[in-house]
Design a protein around this motif. Structure first.
Motif, mmCIF file in Angstrom:
data_model
loop_
_atom_site.group_PDB
_atom_site.id
_atom_site.type_symbol
_atom_site.label_atom_id
_atom_site.label_comp_id
_atom_site.label_asym_id
_atom_site.label_seq_id
_atom_site.Cartn_x
_atom_site.Cartn_y
_atom_site.Cartn_z
ATOM 1 N N LEU A 250 -10.833 -28.884 -44.441
ATOM 2 C CA LEU A 250 -12.073 -29.621 -44.193
ATOM 3 C C LEU A 250 -11.917 -31.113 -44.499
ATOM 4 O O LEU A 250 -11.279 -31.500 -45.490
ATOM 5 N N THR A 272 -12.663 -39.921 -35.881
ATOM 6 C CA THR A 272 -14.090 -40.112 -36.177
ATOM 7 C C THR A 272 -14.226 -41.380 -37.021
ATOM 8 O O THR A 272 -13.507 -41.544 -38.021
ATOM 9 N N GLN A 287 -7.380 -35.465 -36.266
ATOM 10 C CA GLN A 287 -8.144 -34.244 -36.539
ATOM 11 C C GLN A 287 -7.825 -33.146 -35.493
ATOM 12 O O GLN A 287 -7.538 -33.439 -34.327
ATOM 13 N N SER A 289 -10.278 -30.909 -35.042
ATOM 14 C CA SER A 289 -11.606 -30.730 -34.448
ATOM 15 C C SER A 289 -12.581 -31.722 -35.072
ATOM 16 O O SER A 289 -12.351 -32.227 -36.180
ATOM 17 N N SER A 291 -16.728 -32.431 -36.050
ATOM 18 C CA SER A 291 -17.941 -31.660 -36.332
ATOM 19 C C SER A 291 -19.213 -32.510 -36.229
ATOM 20 O O SER A 291 -20.322 -32.000 -36.475
ATOM 21 N N GLY A 305 -15.155 -32.923 -39.896
ATOM 22 C CA GLY A 305 -14.066 -32.452 -39.025
ATOM 23 C C GLY A 305 -13.059 -31.658 -39.843
ATOM 24 O O GLY A 305 -13.281 -31.336 -41.016
ATOM 25 N N ARG A 306 -11.839 -31.423 -39.169
ATOM 26 C CA ARG A 306 -10.790 -30.657 -39.835
ATOM 27 C C ARG A 306 -9.446 -31.347 -39.628
ATOM 28 O O ARG A 306 -9.238 -32.041 -38.621
#
Length: 344
Positions: A250, A272, A287, A289, A291, A305-306
């Motif tokens: 995370l 991001t 990242q 992903s 979020s 995000g991850r």
């Protein structure tokens, strides 16, 4: 009428021969006996008042003149005797002797008081003179010694005053130096106390900020720092701070702010951008992903995000950059995070 009293004998010295006598009380063998006669005012003019004088056969009267001659002869004989003894001659002064007539009175009248005799040096010897000279020399020596002692006392007083002044100056200098050292110690102690107080205040500030900020991920390893040189970066050096972590770990918002970008960014992979209230931009790159969406408000610790390995990477990690005021060139993220009370 009463007969005349005999006149005092003339002084004589031991060396004088007693063969001839010039004073009353003795007779010469060639002279006859004496007889008294009472002169009158018409026959003899008195020297002082009324006097009786003796008349000598042959026409020689007893008078002060005869006595004076006898005294002179006696003194002369004494001087000759003194010269024969080998002693040095001394000065002689005689007091004024009263006349013979003043010693003889025809009644019980008290004779007039004679004037005080002057002091005489008769009988003074060379030893007495030497003693007087020695006394004068001793007095002079005493004066010289007293003057020398007075001068020495003045010198000692000045020397003592100089020593006391030097001691006072040394004491004043020592006191001034001690005061300066005390002031320096006090200033150093004050500075140390201020530094300690500043550290405490900074720790308190960072602790308070730490409640408002957080690290972007957990279970990570720092693999690359800001400014590190290498050919793998297009700019020639590393522009951020890398947190190596497994894919899918995370990614959290470091501080509250607004999402101003979320999407693909070329070599940065999926990126991001979180803009804080002071205008600072935080870039979260590579990242796997995302979020959040653009314009979304997030708070400290929210998941945005991850961790992934998109873009120009050699393995999964989070690449974090800090751009104050939205500037194109970023600063060291490590220093920025520490200023917020965080220790990567």
């Amino acid at each position: 009428m009463a007969s005349n009293r005999p006149a005092p004998e003339a002084p004589s010295l031991p060396s004088q021969r007693p063969s001839e006598t010039f004073a009353y009380g003795g007779q010469r063998v060639d002279e006859g006996p004496w007889e008294e006669w009472n002169p009158t005012a018409d026959s003899l003019r008195p020297v002082r008042g009324r006097h009786r004088v003796a008349k000598q056969r042959g026409g020689l009267a007893r008078s002060s003149t005869v006595l004076g001659v006898g005294v002179i002869a006696a003194v002369g004989a004494g001087g000759m005797a003194s010269a024969n003894t080998g002693k040095p001659p001394v000065s002689i002064s005689l007091p004024d002797l009263p006349s013979v007539g003043s010693l003889i009175s025809d009644d019980d009248e008290v004779p007039q008081e004679a004037a005080p005799a002057t002091l005489s040096t008769f009988g003074t010897t060379a030893d007495d003179t030497a003693q007087g000279t020695a006394d004068a020399g001793e007095a002079l020596r005493t004066r010289i010694m007293a003057q020398a002692e007075s001068q020495q006392t003045q010198v000692d007083t000045k020397a003592l005053a100089a020593v006391e002044a030097a001691a006072a100056k040394a004491e004043a200098d020592a006191a001034a130096q001690a005061e300066q050292e005390a002031e320096a110690k006090a200033a150093a102690a004050k500075k140390k106390a201020e530094e300690q107080a500043a550290k405490v205040a900074e720790a308190a500030r960072l602790a308070e900020l730490a409640k408002q900020y957080t690290l972007p991920t957990s279970s990570y390893t720092i693999t690359s720092t800001f400014g590190q040189a290498g050919s793998m970066w297009s700019s020639g050096y590393h522009t951020g701070l890398d947190f190596a972590a497994p894919t899918g770990t995370l990614i959290k918002a470091v501080h509250s702010g607004t999402i101003t970008e979320a999407g693909w960014a070329g070599s940065y992979g999926y990126r991001t951008i979180l803009t804080l209230d002071d205008g600072t931009e935080l870039w979260f790159c590579h990242q796997s992903s995302i979020s959040v969406s653009v314009g979304q408000k997030v708070g400290t610790g929210d998941v945005i995000g991850r961790v992934g390995a998109t873009g120009n990477v050699t393995g999964p990690h989070l690449h974090l950059e800090v751009h104050p005021g939205g500037a194109a060139t970023g600063i060291d993220p490590m220093a920025w995070l520490r200023d917020k009370g965080l220790t990567p």
